[in-house]
Design a protein around this motif. Structure first.
Motif, short mmCIF file in Angstrom:
data_model
loop_
_atom_site.label_atom_id
_atom_site.label_comp_id
_atom_site.label_asym_id
_atom_site.label_seq_id
_atom_site.Cartn_x
_atom_site.Cartn_y
_atom_site.Cartn_z
N LYS A 90 0.81 -1.21 0.00
CA LYS A 90 0.00 0.00 0.00
C LYS A 90 0.85 1.27 0.00
CE LYS A 90 -3.82 2.16 2.53
NZ LYS A 90 -4.69 2.07 3.73
N ASN A 106 -7.03 -8.40 -1.49
CA ASN A 106 -7.27 -8.04 -0.09
C ASN A 106 -8.17 -9.06 0.60
OD1 ASN A 106 -7.12 -6.44 2.26
ND2 ASN A 106 -9.06 -5.47 1.76
N THR A 128 -7.40 -11.81 3.84
CA THR A 128 -8.14 -11.61 5.10
C THR A 128 -9.40 -12.47 5.11
OG1 THR A 128 -9.26 -9.68 4.12
CG2 THR A 128 -7.29 -9.25 5.42
N ASN A 162 -11.99 -12.64 7.97
CA ASN A 162 -12.83 -11.47 8.24
C ASN A 162 -14.08 -11.43 7.35
OD1 ASN A 162 -10.86 -10.68 10.02
ND2 ASN A 162 -9.94 -9.15 8.66
N ASN A 169 -4.08 -13.75 8.61
CA ASN A 169 -4.46 -12.54 7.89
C ASN A 169 -3.22 -11.71 7.59
OD1 ASN A 169 -7.12 -13.21 7.91
ND2 ASN A 169 -7.76 -11.69 9.41
N VAL A 170 -3.20 -11.12 6.40
CA VAL A 170 -2.08 -10.28 5.96
C VAL A 170 -2.64 -8.93 5.55
CG1 VAL A 170 -0.21 -10.03 4.28
CG2 VAL A 170 -0.80 -12.30 5.15
N ASP A 171 -2.08 -7.85 6.11
CA ASP A 171 -2.58 -6.53 5.73
C ASP A 171 -1.90 -6.08 4.44
OD1 ASP A 171 -0.10 -5.41 6.28
OD2 ASP A 171 -0.68 -4.69 8.25
N MET A 172 -2.32 -4.94 3.91
CA MET A 172 -1.86 -4.50 2.60
C MET A 172 -0.45 -3.91 2.62
SD MET A 172 -4.25 -5.57 0.74
CE MET A 172 -4.25 -4.82 -0.89
N ASP A 173 0.19 -3.91 3.80
CA ASP A 173 1.61 -3.55 3.87
C ASP A 173 2.49 -4.80 3.88
OD1 ASP A 173 1.34 -0.77 3.90
OD2 ASP A 173 0.80 -0.80 6.02
N TYR A 185 3.65 -6.84 6.04
CA TYR A 185 4.76 -7.02 6.99
C TYR A 185 4.75 -8.41 7.62
CZ TYR A 185 1.49 -6.35 10.87
OH TYR A 185 0.46 -6.49 11.77
N GLN A 186 3.61 -9.12 7.56
CA GLN A 186 3.54 -10.47 8.14
C GLN A 186 4.34 -11.49 7.31
OE1 GLN A 186 0.86 -8.58 7.43
NE2 GLN A 186 -0.53 -8.48 9.19
#
Length: 574
Positions: free
Chosen positions: A91, A409, A413, A416, A548-552, A554-555
């Motif tokens: 992102k 996305n 996730t 969610n 879950n992995v966010d749009m940055d 980092y995971q």
């Protein structure tokens, strides 16, 4: 100092400069897998210690030549962003000042119509011949930023000296690494890039058309003792070697060297191109053995009489990757389609570049070039529509690399999502007609960590998980059947899917059947696995193993190391 034909600086100077610049950019390069299978043929694999995904291979007649080749390829792939072309850049980059280069332009997507200002008439016609190409298909997968629009880069049309804006999406979908090069000077880089385009295009033409090539006379090969020594060594090891003129009557600067293994009849056809005959010949031999020890020269297919099989696009793609595809028997016919012509393009690299451009313009094709010097080394990307594509233009419509962007996305996730959102996601996956074996990581452009939940996750398994969550047991059974038959499952995974398969069958028959066979199932699989599979069938804990992995991103450690390298490049560009 070592000066070799075709290079505008001594090898030692090139190596020192490139090594120093890479170190200053924060890349810690290590050399692995040196090979020297025969005299005057060297190859090496180099990679960044902190991000081994960033690697290249080099080849040459000496150790230094191979080292310079690998470093040059490293720079071309950094400068042209090729290392990162398949991946989501996160992102922060997608919304940053620029995604690819500071001189990029964004064209807003208001409808399906391709925006004014993209491409020129010739290229627009070439990429949209059947009028099926739509604006959303040109959004780059690296940013996936539809709100921002279509990202395009400037190329200069050589014939008219005009600036033309090429969508990043087209470059990433069709050209792979073809037409990229680094050099000691601008013209050296351009000559290298166009030579590669000639090599791959004429090679594909020869292979797919079953053209018979003439032998290069022994007295001509004999003028180059280092090449002759390498070929003689291969013959001493029992291989049959043919050195053929692939210039099609002197029209194109190309050589072919084919190796036959008499033990199994397999053959490998290597092609090399360069304006100087000596360089093309040497390059063809070193390409043949790049990354291959002598005991790795036994896995090639025999020549074929089936020209349709030889001309198949997947076979030609294999030739692009490592020259190990099928070739036609016609290639070796003594009744050659052309006479041997002793060719050589005289002059310096500027003269060579001008002659190569002349050859392309003579057949009414256009050359578009983007030069890059932001890393301190001359690099370029050359596009010749109709000649330099590695993949067919139709892939923009039918197999675009941005096809997973709208789902990216949601897939990262899954826990969610509501049932309605899962239904919509499943319908999208089904409507796309994706290959069940396609990796989800490739679909959405992430680099999964080894052993992570995303590493081996394929489209069919994701479909199975969604069906389980929605308790659509018929679809879940169908997908699970596929996984048992074709999935690359370890013993533990096989046991889980076999248990699940049998329980799904019982469930689809009637619940009492499950109860009636519960003792046998428990003896076979144990209470814990039985309970786990029952939860899956009931739609419980289905996505527990998927983080879950966010749009940055980092995971994802592996992907994060890739983005860290890209961030350093962005600073250099800025």
């Amino acid at each position: 100092m070592t000066c070799i034909t075709g290079k505008d600086a001594p090898l030692e100077d090139s190596i020192e400069k490139m090594s120093r610049l890479l170190s200053e950019l924060g890349f810690d390069i290590e050399e692995v897998n040196w090979l020297n299978p025969v005299p005057n043929v060297w190859s090496v694999h180099i990679r960044d210690k902190s991000c081994p995904m960033l690697f290249t291979n080099g080849k040459g007649a000496t150790q230094d030549a191979a080292r310079a080749s690998a470093l040059g390829e490293y720079f071309e792939r950094l400068s042209c962003n090729y290392f990162f072309s398949d991946f989501y850049l996160g992102k922060n980059v997608a919304e940053g000042d620029f995604v690819h280069y500071p001189n990029e332009r964004w064209f807003s997507v208001e409808s399906d119509e391709i925006p004014e200002g993209l491409l020129d008439d010739a290229t627009l016609s070439h990429y949209n011949m059947d009028d099926e190409l739509k604006a959303p298909m040109l959004i780059d997968t690296n940013s996936g930023n539809r709100e921002r629009g279509i990202c395009a880069l400037p190329f200069v049309k050589q014939k008219a000296n005009e600036e033309v804006w090429f969508p990043v999406n087209i470059i990433g979908n069709l050209y792979a690494s073809n037409g990229m090069a680094a050099g000691n000077t601008l013209y050296e880089a351009r000559v290298q890039a166009i030579s590669e385009i000639f090599e791959r295009h004429i090679k594909s033409t020869i292979i797919s058309s079953g053209i018979s090539l003439p032998k290069i006379p022994d007295e001509v090969v004999g003028r180059y003792p280092k090449v002759l020594e390498a070929i003689a060594a291969l013959r001493e090891h029992g291989f049959v070697i043919y050195v053929l003129d692939a210039s099609l009557g002197g029209k194109f600067p190309l050589v072919n060297v084919t190796l036959f293994n008499p033990e199994n009849g397999g053959c490998c056809a290597s092609f090399g191109a360069h304006p100087k005959f000596e360089v093309a010949l040497e390059r063809t031999v070193t390409e043949l053995l790049q990354g291959r020890a002598l005991d790795q020269l036994s896995d090639f297919p025999e020549p074929s009489f089936d020209i349709q099989l030889v001309a198949d696009s997947h076979n030609l793609e294999t030739h692009f990757i490592d020259s190990s595809g099928l070739v036609s028997w016609e290639l070796f016919s003594s009744d050659a389609d052309y006479e041997f012509v002793e060719w050589n393009i005289e002059g310096d690299t500027k003269a060579e570049f001008e002659h190569l451009c002349y050859l392309i313009h003579k057949v009414d094709m256009d050359i578009y070039i983007a030069d890059y010097e932001h890393l301190g080394i001359y690099c370029c990307r050359v596009i010749v529509p109709g000649m330099s594509e590695i993949y067919p233009v139709e892939e923009l419509v039918w197999n675009n690399n941005n096809i997973g962007v709208p789902m990216r996305n949601r897939i990262m996730t899954l826990t969610n999502l509501t049932n309605l959102e899962l239904e919509e996601l499943y319908e999208e996956l089904a409507a796309l007609g994706l290959d069940d074996q396609q990796l989800i990581s490739d679909l959405i452009g992430i680099a999964p960590d080894a052993g992570s939940c995303y590493e081996g996750l394929r489209v069919v398994e994701l479909k199975c998980l969604i069906a389980l969550c929605l308790q659509d047991h018929g679809v879940a059974l169908e997908c699970n059947d596929w996984l048992l038959q074709f999935g690359e499952l370890n013993k533990s995974q096989q046991k889980v899917h076999r248990c699940l398969n049998q329980m799904l069958q019982f469930t689809l028959l009637e619940k009492s059947k499950t109860d009636a066979f519960s003792i046998v199932l428990k003896d076979l699989y144990g209470s814990d696995l039985l309970a786990k599979c029952q939860d899956l069938i009931n739609g419980k804990n289905v996505f527990d193993h998927l983080m879950n992995v966010d749009m940055d991103l980092y995971q994802l450690k592996k992907h994060s190391s890739l983005l860290a390298a890209y961030e350093r490049l962005q600073k250099a560009k800025a």
